[in-house]
Design an enzyme around this catalytic site. Structure first.
Site, PDB file in Angstrom:
ATOM      1  N   TRP A   1       1.093   5.582  -2.096  1.00  0.00           N
ATOM      2  CA  TRP A   1       0.799   6.406  -3.267  1.00  0.00           C
ATOM      3  C   TRP A   1       1.900   6.352  -4.318  1.00  0.00           C
ATOM      4  O   TRP A   1       1.627   6.374  -5.504  1.00  0.00           O
ATOM      5  CB  TRP A   1       0.586   7.858  -2.839  1.00  0.00           C
TER       6      TRP A   1
ATOM      7  N   TYR B   1       0.827  -1.207   0.000  1.00  0.00           N
ATOM      8  CA  TYR B   1       0.000   0.000   0.000  1.00  0.00           C
ATOM      9  C   TYR B   1       0.860   1.256   0.000  1.00  0.00           C
ATOM     10  O   TYR B   1       1.875   1.334   0.694  1.00  0.00           O
ATOM     11  CB  TYR B   1      -0.888  -0.025   1.238  1.00  0.00           C
TER      12      TYR B   1
END
Length: 772
Positions: A117, A115
């Site tokens: 960005w 996980y």
């Protein structure tokens, strides 16, 4: 042809916080925001000094214990006992380890959720690359679902109204608010520091101007939040300083006022909703002998009864909009405020009207409040994951600590898989996860941890195998977001630092060692992939008769315009116009004020209608303050925490905690003092800033400071840098969504009078730097 005006500003590029141009000045970058951006994000300033920063990872490193003793559970730490290993050797060892785990335990023993960005680029997108690799090389991996930002809302909303994306990103736009809205009631506010961010990038930050225009027209913005600056000055807001975690009580008090004054829209409720009579009984106390009136709500929330009555009256006096920030559902029982706000909006009866009704998370990111593009953006295909096991993303420590343990999620009873190998690329769980001391214990249970990183984040320091990855500034890519009307050619601005490689190149080499390179690359180079990903966008433009530049033309220009779809209000507008033909994708086809499906799950922590459920952790003598661990204003999560803009906001190198002057005076804390925040889970240091914009009994320490534990052998070491997630609780919002509860916790705060320990968060491990 190259646009001479654009090229005079430098080379085009994009980040999650904005499109920009840049040029090199030695090891520094001179950054110029996109000329169409009316309110550029100052976070762009973090790019200026990071290219050759000491925190950059320059070559592959392997943990000595793993290298000498082989894979297996071990008490990992941050002592940086790493050994430099050449690329060929490390890739050989890594391919052999992946093969060992896959053959011995199956793909269900590999956690590739990874996980984070990472980059705004659509090809060098770390999650897409790692997922594609494991789908090709191993037939799949254990995945994660939902997000730390919206773990509760993404599960509750489909039961009540419809898909998360439709209700958040294709609903009410800033254009509608500027033109139509008379009253905005924002639970958790609409802080600009959040809306300046959007995955894939933003060309134009429109929020400040839209709020200013709406306010100038007479629109009233009321913000219910413990923090005054959760609503920007441009909105000319009224601050409702609500006690943390009591928003549902306030909503219920407003709803009760509408009910007893017969101000609710009965015709809307009858035509578009199910379950109102049962919910009205709950408001009246029929099920629990508690009348949820304004006086009851005032005693819980701290918002006086007169203000609650006025909120109710304003909601029905003109075009009104109710919004709920992500922050509210990042807490225990976080499903409740999301659901209750929708019920309150249904009682007002304006759902689906331009600028009115309900928009979840408006202003929470730059994707919201904008028109969506009329053509698809480039997207990297990840292949098919043959592993059915998954976890709600915030349950990673539970999974690693309790393999085989059953857990409940959204009506299902599942079991945690037994993970042997964790592979992370483009993220930092020691930023976004809660109770970091518990997370350390969890990661120590696995055989091997691999990390691709561009800098020595805590996750890189904790891994067994660390592979140096390029920053987006060091590679070509395409920047795009589904709500941004520009496609950006993200051109490389610098050569990779040291021996760093991009994720695609690393996975290609691994795939070659595992005899699946052709399937992974499909015979394409990185440049070939950019052209391949661009083609569906070009073809869609051409099909609709819009200018459709070739890839070569796009790359020369540096950007192309993308048309926007009509501002049609999306799913909720269509439903309002014709509820029979455009029924909602809920079990009843209507707005579910009461859900028979959820009631059937039998969850006492998420019953069949929105309810007041006070958190099980409340301030007490040991921890009398409520900590708000919100998103930072100076960086995206923990990205580029070592960058110039992030560093400028720290005080003597440490993160800043905001306290109300009353709470500071009671503890003899002065402006700039070093303080210790602590509870039963951990402790951290921070620098005090006194502000009456934080309500009494609340402290605010934003997330994102890199975890920097004092190496003293303690079970719960002190973080000397100021990471609040050493303090937050690692539990699910409820058995329905199992979302993150990282927004609020209880703490004590005291002045720290000992000698200040050094900050080592950005210091590279010994032997990690290449000879100059």
């Amino acid at each position: 042809m190259d646009d001479p005006v654009l090229l005079s500003r430098g080379i085009p590029h994009a980040a999650h916080w904005g499109s920009f141009f840049a040029r090199r000045d030695g090891d520094r970058l001179v950054v110029t925001p996109h000329p169409e951006d009316p309110a550029p994000s100052p976070i762009l300033g973090n790019f200026t000094d990071v290219l050759r920063h000491k925190a950059r990872i320059q070559r592959p490193m392997v943990r000595r214990g793993w290298l000498e003793n082989g894979p297996g559970p071990r008490e990992r730490d941050f002592r940086n006992d790493l050994v430099s290993v050449g690329w060929d050797e490390v890739l050989d060892r890594l391919a052999a380890e992946i093969t060992r785990v896959h053959q011995s335990f199956g793909a269900q023993a590999i956690y590739g959720g990874s996980y984070g960005w990472a980059s705004a680029g659509r090809f060098h997108h770390a999650q897409s690359q790692i997922h594609r690799f494991f789908n090709v090389a191993c037939g799949g991996y254990v995945r994660s679902v939902n997000s730390y930002s919206a773990g509760a809302s993404s599960v509750i909303l489909p039961h009540v109204l419809g898909p998360f994306e439709n209700l958040s990103r294709r609903n009410v736009t800033w254009e509608q608010i500027a033109e139509h809205t008379d009253f905005v009631l924002a639970f958790g506010g609409m802080p600009l520091k959040n809306s300046m961010i959007a995955s894939g990038g933003i060309t134009r930050h429109v929020e400040p101007d839209a709020m200013a225009r709406a306010a100038a027209r007479g629109c009233a913005f009321w913000s219910a939040s413990p923090l005054r600056d959760d609503m920007p000055e441009e909105a000319r807001p009224l601050w409702l300083p609500i006690r943390p975690g009591t928003d549902v009580a306030l909503m219920l008090g407003v709803a009760h006022t509408l009910l007893v004054e017969n101000q609710h829209d009965r015709a809307f409720l009858d035509r578009y909703c199910v379950g109102f009579d049962l919910f009205a009984d709950y408001l009246a106390g029929a099920s629990d002998d508690v009348v949820k009136d304004a006086e009851w709500a005032a005693a819980i929330s701290g918002i006086d009864a007169a203000a609650i009555h006025e909120i109710a009256h304003r909601l029905v006096a003109g075009r009104s909009l109710i919004t709920v920030a992500h922050a509210l559902q990042r807490a225990q029982y976080g499903e409740q405020p999301v659901w209750m706000a929708a019920v309150l909006a249904a009682m007002v009866g304006q759902i689906g009207l331009p600028g009115g009704g309900y928009n979840y998370a408006l202003g929470a990111m730059g994707h919201t409040g904008r028109r969506v593009n009329a053509v698809p953006i480039p997207t990297m295909a990840q292949g098919t994951n043959g592993v059915t096991d998954f976890i709600p993303v915030a349950r990673i420590a539970d999974m690693l600590l309790g393999p085989g343990t059953p857990f409940e999620y959204n009506g299902q009873t599942l079991s945690y898989p037994d993970i042997r190998l964790v592979y992370w690329a483009g993220g930092n769980p020691f930023h976004h996860h809660q109770d970091l001391n518990r997370l350390r214990q969890a990661f120590s249970r696995v055989d091997t941890i691999i990390c691709h990183e561009s800098a020595w984040t805590p996750m890189a320091r904790f891994a067994d195998i660390v592979l140096p990855a390029t920053m987006s500034l060091e590679r070509d890519d395409i920047g795009a977001a589904a709500t941004d009307p520009r496609l950006i050619a993200m051109k490389r601005l610098a050569e990779p630092v040291g021996e760093a490689r991009d994720d695609f190149a690393i996975f290609r080499e691994l795939a070659a060692r595992m005899s699946c390179e052709a399937a992974f690359t499909e015979g394409r180079s990185a440049r070939d992939w950019l052209e391949h990903l661009y083609e569906p966008t070009r073809a869609a433009l051409a099909e609709k008769g819009w200018p459709a530049a070739s890839f070569a033309e796009f790359w020369e220009r540096g950007e192309i315009a993308l048309p926007s779809a009509p501002d049609d209000g999306g799913l909720l507008r269509a439903f309002r116009d014709d509820p029979e033909r455009n029924a909602l994708p809920t079990p009843s086809g209507r707005i579910e004020l009461v859900s028979a499906t959820i009631a059937g799950f039998g969850y006492d922590d998420c019953p069949g209608h929105p309810s007041w459920l006070p958190a099980t952790e409340q301030p007490d003598e040991a921890a009398p303050l409520t900590l708000i661990a919100n998103q930072p204003a100076t960086r995206l999560h923990s990205q580029l925490d070592f960058g110039a803009y992030s560093q400028a906001a720290k005080h003597r190198g440490r993160e800043v905690v905001r306290l109300n002057p009353q709470d500071a005076a009671a503890r003899s804390i002065a402006e700039g003092d070093l303080v210790r925040l602590f509870n039963g889970r951990g402790a951290c240091l921070a620098a005090a800033h006194l502000s009456d914009g934080v309500m009494p009994s609340v402290v605010n320490l934003s997330t994102g400071a890199w975890y920097d534990p004092l190496d003293d052998g303690a079970a719960h070491p002190l973080c000397v840098h100021g990471n609040p997630n050493v303090l937050t609780r690692d539990l699910g919002t409820s058995r329905l969504a199992q979302g993150s509860c990282g927004q609020v916790t209880t703490v004590q705060c005291e002045r720290f009078d000992d000698e200040a320990p050094p900050i080592c968060a950005y210091d590279p491990p010994r032997g990690s730097e290449l000879p100059r």
